[in-house]
Write a protein that holds these residues in place. Structure first.
Motif, short mmCIF file in Angstrom:
data_model
loop_
_atom_site.label_atom_id
_atom_site.label_comp_id
_atom_site.label_asym_id
_atom_site.label_seq_id
_atom_site.Cartn_x
_atom_site.Cartn_y
_atom_site.Cartn_z
N THR A 1 39.14 38.40 16.88
CA THR A 1 38.96 39.73 17.45
C THR A 1 38.89 39.71 18.97
O THR A 1 38.22 38.86 19.56
N ASN A 2 39.59 40.65 19.58
CA ASN A 2 39.46 40.88 21.02
C ASN A 2 38.20 41.71 21.23
O ASN A 2 38.04 42.75 20.58
N GLN A 3 37.33 41.28 22.10
CA GLN A 3 36.10 42.01 22.38
C GLN A 3 35.92 42.14 23.89
O GLN A 3 35.01 41.58 24.50
N GLY A 4 36.83 42.91 24.50
CA GLY A 4 36.82 43.12 25.94
C GLY A 4 35.58 43.80 26.46
O GLY A 4 35.30 43.74 27.66
N GLY A 5 34.80 44.43 25.58
CA GLY A 5 33.55 45.06 25.99
C GLY A 5 32.59 44.09 26.63
O GLY A 5 31.77 44.46 27.47
N VAL A 6 32.70 42.81 26.24
CA VAL A 6 31.84 41.78 26.86
C VAL A 6 32.26 41.60 28.31
O VAL A 6 31.43 41.68 29.23
N LEU B 1 33.90 43.57 30.16
CA LEU B 1 33.73 44.81 30.91
C LEU B 1 32.27 45.16 31.15
O LEU B 1 31.97 46.14 31.83
N GLY B 2 31.35 44.39 30.57
CA GLY B 2 29.92 44.59 30.80
C GLY B 2 29.25 45.60 29.88
O GLY B 2 28.10 45.98 30.11
N TYR B 3 29.93 46.03 28.80
CA TYR B 3 29.31 46.98 27.86
C TYR B 3 28.31 46.32 26.93
O TYR B 3 27.45 46.98 26.36
N MET B 4 28.46 45.01 26.76
CA MET B 4 27.49 44.25 25.96
C MET B 4 27.55 42.80 26.39
O MET B 4 28.52 42.35 26.97
N LYS B 5 26.49 42.09 26.07
CA LYS B 5 26.41 40.66 26.37
C LYS B 5 27.01 39.88 25.21
O LYS B 5 27.05 40.35 24.07
N CYS C 1 37.69 36.86 21.69
CA CYS C 1 38.04 36.80 23.10
C CYS C 1 37.12 37.76 23.83
O CYS C 1 37.21 38.97 23.61
N PRO C 2 36.24 37.27 24.70
CA PRO C 2 35.30 38.14 25.40
C PRO C 2 35.84 38.68 26.73
O PRO C 2 35.15 39.41 27.42
N HIS C 3 37.06 38.31 27.06
CA HIS C 3 37.60 38.64 28.38
C HIS C 3 38.06 40.09 28.48
O HIS C 3 38.38 40.72 27.49
N LYS C 4 38.11 40.58 29.71
CA LYS C 4 38.60 41.93 29.98
C LYS C 4 40.05 42.06 29.56
O LYS C 4 40.81 41.08 29.64
N PRO C 5 40.45 43.26 29.14
CA PRO C 5 41.88 43.47 28.92
C PRO C 5 42.64 43.15 30.21
O PRO C 5 42.15 43.38 31.31
N LYS D 1 44.52 38.45 22.02
CA LYS D 1 45.72 38.86 21.30
C LYS D 1 46.46 39.88 22.17
O LYS D 1 45.81 40.70 22.78
N PRO D 2 47.76 39.79 22.31
CA PRO D 2 48.73 39.21 21.39
C PRO D 2 48.92 37.70 21.50
O PRO D 2 49.77 37.14 20.81
N GLY D 3 48.17 37.03 22.32
CA GLY D 3 48.21 35.57 22.33
C GLY D 3 47.74 35.03 21.00
O GLY D 3 46.95 35.67 20.29
N SER D 4 48.18 33.85 20.65
CA SER D 4 47.87 33.29 19.32
C SER D 4 46.85 32.16 19.37
O SER D 4 46.61 31.50 18.36
N LYS D 5 46.21 31.94 20.51
CA LYS D 5 45.31 30.79 20.68
C LYS D 5 44.15 30.77 19.67
O LYS D 5 43.83 29.71 19.12
N MET D 6 43.53 31.92 19.40
CA MET D 6 42.40 31.92 18.45
C MET D 6 42.87 31.47 17.07
O MET D 6 42.19 30.68 16.40
N ILE D 7 44.03 31.95 16.65
CA ILE D 7 44.57 31.59 15.33
C ILE D 7 44.93 30.11 15.30
O ILE D 7 44.56 29.39 14.36
#
Length: 175
Positions: free
Chosen positions: A54-59, A61-65, A93-97, A105-111
C-alpha cells in the motif's frame, strides 16, 4: 516456489472516501469492505501467502506518523484473525506522492522485495488493486493482475469487489 496474492489496502480491503470515513488515520477509522475477511480467508486456503502492499503518502505529507500507520495495520491483522483470515505481511510506501522513491506504486519494489523474502513465484501470483498504479505495479513485477472497479485495459480480470475477485483468482490458479 510459493504462490501469493498481493492486495492493495484502501479501496480493496477497507473503506476510504465514504460517508463514514474520508481517510484512515486511526484504527477507529478502519472499516472492512463487505466480504473482505471471508475473501481473504478463502485465499488463505489456496495460496501460501497474502500480502498487503500500500502507498501511504499521508505519512510523508505529515497527516500521520509511521507509528500510527503501523498501529492501523496491526489492528487490521487482528480484526482479520477474528474471521480466521491471515495477512502475512504488510509493506507500505510512506513517501509523499511524486517523491521519486522506488517503493511507491506504480513501482514494483514492494512486490518484488516480498517475493524474494518469501520465495514467491511472481508468475504464479496475483496483484489486486483499485487503481491503475496497482495494476501497473503488478504488471511490472510479473504477476497476474485483478482490477476492482469498472475497467482497466492492462488488468487480466476486472471485478466489483474482492469477494468476487477471490473466486476467480482461486479458479484461475488451479488451471
Amino acid at each position: 516456489m510459493k504462490k501469493a496474492v498481493f492486495l492493495d489496502r484502501d479501496g480493496v480491503i477497507n473503506e476510504v472516501l465514504t460517508n463514514r470515513v474520508k481517510f484512515v488515520n486511526r484504527p477507529k477509522d478502519f472499516y472492512f469492505l463487505p466480504g473482505v475477511p471471508e475473501a481473504i480467508k478463502q485465499l488463505n486456503n489456496h495460496f501460501d501467502y497474502i500480502f498487503v502492499v500500500t502507498n501511504q503518502g499521508g505519512v510523508g505529507l505529515g497527516y500521520m506518523k509511521e507509528s500510527q500507520l503501523i498501529n492501523i495495520h496491526e489492528h487490521m491483522i487482528k480484526e482479520l484473525a477474528k474471521y480466521g483470515a491471515i495477512v502475512h505481511e504488510v509493506a507500505f510506501c510512506p513517501h509523499k506522492p511524486k517523491a521519486g522513491c522506488e517503493c511507491r506504486k506504480p513501482g514494483s519494489k514492494m512486490i518484488i522485495d516480498l517475493s524474494r523474502k518469501y520465495d514467491v513465484s511472481l508468475a504464479d501470483s496475483y496483484m489486486v488493486g483499485d487503481t491503475d498504479t496497482d495494476i501497473q505495479a503488478g504488471y511490472k513485477a510479473g504477476t497476474k493482475t485483478v482490477f476492482l472497479g469498472e475497467k482497466d485495459p492492462l488488468a487480466d480480470a476486472v471485478f466489483s469487489d474482492l469477494k468476487s475477485a477471490a473466486q476467480w483468482i482461486i479458479q484461475d490458479a488451479t488451471k
